[in-house]
Write an enzyme that holds these catalytic residues in place. Structure first.
Site, PDB file in Angstrom:
ATOM      1  N   ASN A  76       3.380  -4.636  -2.381  1.00 30.06           N
ATOM      2  CA  ASN A  76       2.317  -3.959  -3.129  1.00 30.06           C
ATOM      3  C   ASN A  76       1.253  -4.947  -3.590  1.00 30.06           C
ATOM      4  O   ASN A  76       0.048  -4.667  -3.536  1.00 30.06           O
ATOM      5  CB  ASN A  76       2.900  -3.252  -4.354  1.00 30.06           C
ATOM      6  CG  ASN A  76       3.637  -1.973  -4.024  1.00 30.06           C
ATOM      7  OD1 ASN A  76       3.598  -1.498  -2.888  1.00 30.06           O
ATOM      8  ND2 ASN A  76       4.328  -1.421  -5.000  1.00 30.06           N
ATOM      9  N   ARG A 407      -1.116   9.913   8.641  1.00 31.71           N
ATOM     10  CA  ARG A 407      -0.074   8.954   9.034  1.00 31.71           C
ATOM     11  C   ARG A 407       1.074   9.785   9.594  1.00 31.71           C
ATOM     12  O   ARG A 407       1.525  10.722   8.945  1.00 31.71           O
ATOM     13  CB  ARG A 407       0.421   8.132   7.839  1.00 31.71           C
ATOM     14  CG  ARG A 407      -0.656   7.383   7.077  1.00 31.71           C
ATOM     15  CD  ARG A 407      -0.041   6.509   5.997  1.00 31.71           C
ATOM     16  NE  ARG A 407      -0.995   6.133   4.985  1.00 31.71           N
ATOM     17  CZ  ARG A 407      -1.833   5.112   5.067  1.00 31.71           C
ATOM     18  NH1 ARG A 407      -1.841   4.372   6.156  1.00 31.71           N
ATOM     19  NH2 ARG A 407      -2.671   4.832   4.087  1.00 31.71           N
ATOM     20  N   ARG A 437      -5.775   3.476   6.101  1.00 33.12           N
ATOM     21  CA  ARG A 437      -5.649   2.035   5.940  1.00 33.12           C
ATOM     22  C   ARG A 437      -4.291   1.500   6.399  1.00 33.12           C
ATOM     23  O   ARG A 437      -3.251   2.014   6.001  1.00 33.12           O
ATOM     24  CB  ARG A 437      -5.909   1.633   4.492  1.00 33.12           C
ATOM     25  CG  ARG A 437      -5.950   0.124   4.272  1.00 33.12           C
ATOM     26  CD  ARG A 437      -6.238  -0.226   2.845  1.00 33.12           C
ATOM     27  NE  ARG A 437      -7.597   0.106   2.477  1.00 33.12           N
ATOM     28  CZ  ARG A 437      -7.923   0.868   1.443  1.00 33.12           C
ATOM     29  NH1 ARG A 437      -6.977   1.386   0.699  1.00 33.12           N
ATOM     30  NH2 ARG A 437      -9.174   1.112   1.156  1.00 33.12           N
ATOM     31  N   HIS A 467      -8.138  13.588   4.720  1.00 32.18           N
ATOM     32  CA  HIS A 467      -6.863  13.306   4.062  1.00 32.18           C
ATOM     33  C   HIS A 467      -6.058  14.589   3.849  1.00 32.18           C
ATOM     34  O   HIS A 467      -4.918  14.546   3.385  1.00 32.18           O
ATOM     35  CB  HIS A 467      -7.130  12.610   2.720  1.00 32.18           C
ATOM     36  CG  HIS A 467      -5.933  11.997   2.084  1.00 32.18           C
ATOM     37  ND1 HIS A 467      -5.394  12.478   0.907  1.00 32.18           N
ATOM     38  CD2 HIS A 467      -5.160  10.947   2.445  1.00 32.18           C
ATOM     39  CE1 HIS A 467      -4.346  11.743   0.574  1.00 32.18           C
ATOM     40  NE2 HIS A 467      -4.180  10.810   1.487  1.00 32.18           N
ATOM     41  N   TYR A 500       9.598   9.961   0.150  1.00 28.04           N
ATOM     42  CA  TYR A 500       8.554  10.384  -0.784  1.00 28.04           C
ATOM     43  C   TYR A 500       8.833  11.811  -1.245  1.00 28.04           C
ATOM     44  O   TYR A 500       9.270  12.650  -0.451  1.00 28.04           O
ATOM     45  CB  TYR A 500       7.175  10.379  -0.125  1.00 28.04           C
ATOM     46  CG  TYR A 500       6.648   9.044   0.337  1.00 28.04           C
ATOM     47  CD1 TYR A 500       7.406   7.873   0.242  1.00 28.04           C
ATOM     48  CD2 TYR A 500       5.371   8.940   0.883  1.00 28.04           C
ATOM     49  CE1 TYR A 500       6.908   6.657   0.669  1.00 28.04           C
ATOM     50  CE2 TYR A 500       4.861   7.727   1.314  1.00 28.04           C
ATOM     51  CZ  TYR A 500       5.635   6.590   1.212  1.00 28.04           C
ATOM     52  OH  TYR A 500       5.141   5.392   1.641  1.00 28.04           O
ATOM     53  N   ARG A 596       2.073   8.594 -11.405  1.00 24.97           N
ATOM     54  CA  ARG A 596       2.956   7.558 -10.893  1.00 24.97           C
ATOM     55  C   ARG A 596       2.365   6.160 -11.047  1.00 24.97           C
ATOM     56  O   ARG A 596       3.026   5.231 -11.472  1.00 24.97           O
ATOM     57  CB  ARG A 596       3.248   7.807  -9.413  1.00 24.97           C
ATOM     58  CG  ARG A 596       4.229   6.810  -8.803  1.00 24.97           C
ATOM     59  CD  ARG A 596       4.208   6.880  -7.299  1.00 24.97           C
ATOM     60  NE  ARG A 596       3.055   6.212  -6.724  1.00 24.97           N
ATOM     61  CZ  ARG A 596       2.496   6.528  -5.562  1.00 24.97           C
ATOM     62  NH1 ARG A 596       2.972   7.527  -4.861  1.00 24.97           N
ATOM     63  NH2 ARG A 596       1.462   5.861  -5.103  1.00 24.97           N
ATOM     64  N   HIS A 624       5.117  11.425  -4.996  1.00 22.88           N
ATOM     65  CA  HIS A 624       3.914  11.497  -4.164  1.00 22.88           C
ATOM     66  C   HIS A 624       3.214  12.854  -4.238  1.00 22.88           C
ATOM     67  O   HIS A 624       2.031  12.956  -3.911  1.00 22.88           O
ATOM     68  CB  HIS A 624       4.294  11.190  -2.704  1.00 22.88           C
ATOM     69  CG  HIS A 624       3.145  10.933  -1.802  1.00 22.88           C
ATOM     70  ND1 HIS A 624       2.717  11.847  -0.855  1.00 22.88           N
ATOM     71  CD2 HIS A 624       2.328   9.867  -1.686  1.00 22.88           C
ATOM     72  CE1 HIS A 624       1.688  11.351  -0.199  1.00 22.88           C
ATOM     73  NE2 HIS A 624       1.424  10.154  -0.675  1.00 22.88           N
TER      74      HIS A 624
END
Length: 716
Positions: A76, A407, A437, A467, A500, A596, A624
């Site tokens: 991270n 993704r 990304r 997205h 997630y 979160r 998530h």
């Protein structure tokens, strides 16, 4: 191992937080844009990483999972420097006086980041050296240091070096003919001090060695040949260090020290100057490994002279220098988890359940026609989403499939189903976001694979990342054409669906299906915004719609009616939303926020936010899902979304926020939120000063762990 101390130049820059109001101001006089009311987003992100690292010290978490949390906190931090710090450095050069909602200039942000990041790294290595390594050794999982190698281990490692490592190493002696090499982003490197002359009479005194990425960073010692334990490991860096003199025949190696450079890994694509987005992204990807330097990590034993040499080479200041006591890339320790087969040191495996409607009915379309179906991953299986597409690919009644992919992972069953459908003659359209990304290369390859199967592939809208998580299946049923949709809060990625927490909704509601069709039409064609029936969509109606719902709760509170807002997101940054929530608190609305990661709102300020509670849940699964719930004077509204409350999600992305109208399903989500709000074991409460404290334990209450309770409730 010894722990590190904070570098004095960094220590001198410790900055007190901005003072908070010391008394309750009249609500009508409060400037809700005042910088004192906003937490810096990057300092808040580092606070999130501290909470992740805290899991590595949590004795209630299995030992190898604790090691995993340490590795996650390190990866991270890598991304934080690659993206966030890199962008602030660029802003400092372009517009040094610009300020954000917190009133900090770019240089002030960098100073605060430097202090907090150095403290975080100190803690990471303390946790590794003083806590995890000793506890792993108690479980016979050992990292063998050079000074502790037995003769048998030394002989095997010498052979390993000669056969597996030496042939692919390329040391570079530094002189006028061999300038300092270009160092790959986040690669393992060594700066080597030498004396003596080589075969050509040269002696520059220094060499650089880059460890090829093909080499494993952790090597397991074979017990049968070395007499080692079943789980004895050696770092690649230790092996290279031990035998590095063999690379410099006839010379003397005075010192060999690890270092690693983190580079700007965000890339810029000029939306106004490109004709082909695919080619533009491919061109930028080639330069990602050689962006501007933003962080330098060096072995703490490295002499000051060599440290200063590296700083000068990379044109960096000590603010961006980290002297570390251990491997320069702790995230590589994650390999241990796969190499050690010790189930008792890992989370207990579980089998996700399948909703009864789908378990009883093999025809997923028939099940959806009966009623909407809600999935809550990972407690419930992601397989119905895969089955949805598989049945669509095989069904002769299905005419068309439209899907967004942000993704999705390699060899995805989702992708295989889409290819099968296209080869069966169905109209298949996939909107792929090339600029997801760190997944750009994978998505470029995915686009090529789909196009080879005659799938219509589009890349969304230039200037706006797509997205949204949505799938539309058009099916002919008798004389009627019916739309079936799946809308979600998370990616169509079977692997992350096991890690997630996310919600997904199946529906064949006519208006909802028409909305999804219209959004796909926006993404694939040209035209003005069309009015949607039920969906809120960014960048058009989502931000305005959420603010209107907050204002409605404010009006209810002012009229003496019960008013409550519950929002669960990954990040809360957007200023207008924060100001609206402050106004809601001032009006007496009960505001519960489950955030979160980054949260720029300050809760608990008298007269401003005393009715707002912010908590973060850090547990086995990464929280998530995005949920927006409004009491609405007894007519409860529950929305799920792909969007966080961030400027980018509201204004620079295509997102969808969908209502969960079935009262039973909405009740399920509210029940889940209630569990999170009652969690006493994995909750962290945000304080007005921007710090987080674990939920206070009284010793009298029954411990509540929301994720574990959901696993129990929804277990197969």
């Amino acid at each position: 191992m010894d722990t590190l101390t904070l570098d004095e130049p960094i220590l001198a820059k410790l900055i007190p937080a901005r003072p908070l109001p010391d008394k309750t101001p009249p609500a009508e006089t409060v400037d809700l844009k005042s910088p004192e009311l906003y937490i810096n987003r990057d300092v808040s992100l580092l606070e999130f990483n501290k909470r992740v690292l805290a899991q590595a010290m949590n004795e209630n978490v299995p030992l190898l999972e604790r090691l995993n949390y340490l590795c996650i906190s390190c990866s991270n931090l890598d991304e934080f420097y690659e993206v966030r710090v890199a962008s602030i450095i660029q802003m400092a050069a372009i517009d040094p006086k610009v300020v954000g909602s917190d009133g900090l200039t770019p240089s002030e942000q960098l100073e605060r980041i430097a202090v907090n990041a150095h403290l975080l790294v100190l803690e990471q290595y303390r946790v590794l050296n003083d806590i995890l390594i000793p506890q792993l050794e108690e479980q016979n999982i050992r990292f063998i240091r050079r000074k502790d190698w037995t003769e048998a281990q030394l002989q095997w490692l010498q052979q390993y070096f000669n056969e597996e490592v030496l042939p692919i190493l390329t040391p570079v002696g530094l002189d006028s003919a061999h300038p300092f090499p270009r160092i790959l982003n986040k690669s393992l490197n060594f700066i080597i001090s030498l004396t003596g002359k080589d075969a050509f009479g040269r002696n520059s005194g220094r060499a650089v060695l880059q460890a090829p990425r093909a080499l494993p960073r952790i090597v397991q010692l074979p017990s049968d040949r070395t007499g080692s334990g079943p789980h004895d490991f050696v770092f690649l860096s230790s092996i290279i260090h031990a035998f590095v003199d063999q690379l410099f025949n006839g010379m003397h190696v005075k010192g060999c020290y690890q270092f690693r450079v983190t580079r700007n890994s965000d890339f810029f694509v000029d939306d106004d100057a490109i004709d082909d987005l695919l080619l533009a992204v491919e061109g930028e990807l080639a330069m990602r490994n050689y962006g501007d330097e933003v962080r330098l990590e060096i072995d703490a034993n490295c002499p000051d002279e060599t440290v200063n040499f590296l700083l000068a080479r990379f044109e960096m200041t000590r603010d961006h220098l980290f002297l570390v006591k251990g491997p320069v890339n702790l995230s590589r320790l994650q390999a241990i988890i796969g190499l050690v087969d010790r189930p008792e040191l890992k989370f207990i495996p579980f089998k996700p359940s399948t909703p009864p409607q789908l378990a009883r009915n093999k025809d997923i379309f028939a099940a959806i026609r009966r009623s909407d179906i809600l999935l809550h991953q990972p407690f419930e299986s992601f397989s119905p989403v895969v089955e949805f597409l598989k049945q669509a690919a095989e069904s002769p009644e299905v005419l068309a499939i439209k899907q967004t992919l942000y993704r999705t992972g390699a060899d995805s069953p989702i992708v295989n189903a889409l290819i099968k459908a296209a080869r069966a003659g169905k109209e298949v359209t996939v909107v792929i976001e090339l600029r997801a990304r760190f997944d750009e290369k994978a998505n470029i390859d995915l686009a090529a694979k789909l196009q080879e199967a005659a799938v219509h592939v589009v890349y969304g809208v230039v200037g706006y990342k797509t997205h949204a998580k949505m799938c539309l299946i058009l099916r002919r049923e008798g004389k009627e054409l019916r739309n079936y949709v799946h809308l979600g809060t998370g990616n169509y990625h079977p692997k992350t669906a096991q890690l997630y927490t996310d919600y997904g909704l199946f529906s064949c509601d006519k208006e909802l299906g028409e909305d999804v069709r219209r959004v796909f039409a926006q993404l694939t064609s040209l035209g003005k915004v069309t009015r949607l029936n039920k969906l809120l969509q960014s960048p058009f109606t989502l931000h305005k719609g959420l603010l209107e719902k907050i204002e409605r709760e404010i009006e209810h509170a002012r009229n003496g009616k019960p008013a409550k807002i519950i929002i669960k997101v990954n990040a809360l940054v957007e200023e207008q939303a924060i100001q609206a929530l402050y106004r809601a608190s001032q009006a007496g609305v009960e505001v519960k926020l489950i955030v979160r990661g980054v949260c720029c709102l300050r809760p608990g300020i008298p007269g401003i936010s005393e009715n707002i509670e912010v908590r973060s849940i850090i547990g086995r699964f990464l929280e998530h899902g995005r949920i927006y719930a409004f009491a609405n004077d007894g007519n409860q509204e529950v929305y799920a979304a792909s969007a966080d409350l961030m400027n980018r999600n509201m204004f620079r992305r295509v997102e969808v926020c969908f209502p969960v109208e079935n009262k039973k399903l909405a009740g399920r989500i509210l029940h889940d939120l209630d569990l999170y709000l009652k969690d006493t074991t994995q909750s962290w409460l945000l304080q007005p000063d921007g710090s987080y404290l674990p939920y206070p334990k009284t010793g009298q209450e029954e411990p509540i762990q929301a994720q574990s309770m959901l696993l129990t409730e929804l277990q197969a």
